[in-house]
Write a protein that holds these residues in place. Structure first.
Motif, short mmCIF file in Angstrom:
data_model
loop_
_atom_site.label_atom_id
_atom_site.label_comp_id
_atom_site.label_asym_id
_atom_site.label_seq_id
_atom_site.Cartn_x
_atom_site.Cartn_y
_atom_site.Cartn_z
N GLU A 186 73.44 47.28 31.70
CA GLU A 186 72.61 47.97 30.71
C GLU A 186 72.78 49.48 30.80
N ALA A 229 70.82 53.30 29.24
CA ALA A 229 69.58 53.84 28.67
C ALA A 229 69.60 55.36 28.68
N GLU A 274 64.41 52.84 27.03
CA GLU A 274 64.66 51.41 26.83
C GLU A 274 66.07 51.03 27.29
N TRP A 275 66.15 50.01 28.12
CA TRP A 275 67.46 49.50 28.54
C TRP A 275 68.10 48.72 27.40
N LEU A 276 69.37 48.99 27.14
CA LEU A 276 70.12 48.32 26.08
C LEU A 276 71.36 47.67 26.67
N PRO A 277 71.84 46.59 26.08
CA PRO A 277 73.04 45.93 26.62
C PRO A 277 74.24 46.88 26.63
N ASP A 303 77.19 46.28 24.21
CA ASP A 303 76.99 46.64 22.81
C ASP A 303 77.09 48.15 22.58
N ARG A 304 76.86 48.95 23.61
CA ARG A 304 76.76 50.40 23.45
C ARG A 304 77.89 51.17 24.13
N LEU A 346 71.43 55.72 21.71
CA LEU A 346 70.65 55.09 22.78
C LEU A 346 69.14 55.22 22.58
N GLY A 347 68.73 56.21 21.80
CA GLY A 347 67.31 56.40 21.58
C GLY A 347 66.75 57.55 22.39
#
Length: 252
Positions: free
Chosen positions: A112, A114, A148-151, A154-155, A233-234
C-alpha cells in the motif's frame, strides 16, 4: 525526547563516527522499546539532492518509527512537547510481506501507499547538528501522520512525479513534487532495504516506510490545521494544539 529541553550537540563534546552514531540511535530506540513502544517502520533522510548537497553527504540516512509517534489522520500534536518542530509532506509505503536484505525486487513487498506528514524535531540547540548528530538523534523523527492507504499496484505508476502541496489553515506554504524524493519516491523502498540491512534493522510485513520530504520543512505554529495533498493519493492532515497562557488557559 521526554522533557523538550535542548541539549548540546553530541559532536561538540565527543566526535562520533557514523557507525557510532547509529549505535547511539539503536540504544535510544531500545530504551523506547523497553518502555513498551515498539518499532513499526523506518524513515529516510536526505532524500532531497539539494539537502544532501547542503549537508555534504552522498547517501541517505535511516531512522526508526515507533508506535507512540504515530498521530491519526486529523489528530492533534502538542508543540509544547517539542523543541524545534517542523513538518514535511511525504509519501509512505506499507509492506505486505517481509522485505529481506537479499530481495531482488523490493517493490514486490509493498502492498500500500499513502500521503503522509512527518513532524521532525531536533533535540540540539539552535537546530544545529552534524550528520552524525542527526543520525544519533534518530534522524529528527518526532511524529508522523498517514492518510488513507491505497493499493500500491493501482497507484505505483502515478507516484513518480506527482504534485505535492503543504498548507496551513488552507494557505499553501510549500509546493513540490514526489520527484524531489530520490528522483522517484519508489526508490526509497530499495534505499530503505539497503540501509536497514547495513544497520541491522528488520523490515517485517506491516512495516511503514516514510520515503522522505517532497518539499522544504516548515516550522510548525500553534493552533493551525496542517494539510498535505499528493496528486493521485489524496490528502492527510494534523492539527497543532493552541498555545497555552501561563495560567494554563488556551488563547482564544
Amino acid at each position: 525526547m521526554r522533557n523538550a529541553t535542548a541539549i548540546t550537540q553530541l559532536s561538540d563534546e565527543h566526535p562520533l563516527t557514523l557507525d557510532e552514531a547509529y549505535a547511539v540511535q539503536r540504544a535510544g530506540i531500545a530504551l523506547r522499546v523497553g518502555r513498551g513502544d515498539p518499532v513499526i517502520g523506518v524513515k529516510l533522510g536526505f532524500t532531497s539532492e539539494a539537502k544532501a548537497r547542503q549537508m555534504g553527504v552522498s547517501d541517505v540516512i535511516i531512522g526508526q518509527l515507533t508506535a507512540s509517534t504515530e498521530v491519526p489522520d486529523g489528530g492533534t500534536v502538542d508543540l509544547a512537547t517539542m523543541v524545534h518542530p517542523r513538518v514535511e509532506p511525504e509519501v509512505a509505503f506499507r509492506l505486505g510481506e517481509e522485505l529481506s536484505p537479499d530481495s531482488d525486487d523490493p517493490l514486490s513487498a509493498v502492498a500500500e501507499v499513502a500521503p503522509a506528514l512527518e513532524v521532525i524535531d531536533s533535540r540540539y540547540r539552535d537546530f544545529r547538528f552534524s550528520l552524525e548528530d542527526v543520525v544519533a538523534d534518530n534522524t529528527s523523527a518526532a511524529g508522523f501522520v498517514i492518510g488513507e492507504w491505497l493499493p500500491f499496484a493501482d497507484r505505483s505508476a502515478s507516484v513518480d512525479d506527482a504534485e505535492v502541496s503543504l498548507s496551513f489553515d488552507g494557505q499553501v506554504r510549500e509546493q513540490g513534487s514526489t520527484a524531489d524524493i530520490l528522483g522517484d519516491p519508489r526508490r526509497a523502498v530499495a534505499a530503505a532495504q539497503r540501509m536497514a540491512g547495513r544497520h541491522g534493522l528488520a523490515l517485517p510485513a506491516g512495516s511503514i516506510i516514510l520515503a522522505g520530504a517532497a518539499t522544504a520543512a516548515v516550522a510548525l505554529e500553534p493552533g493551525v490545521l496542517v494539510e498535505a495533498t499528493v496528486a493521485g493519493l489524496g490528502s492527510v492532515s494534523v492539527r497543532t494544539a493552541p498555545a497555552s497562557t501561563p495560567d494554563g488557559d488556551d488563547h482564544g
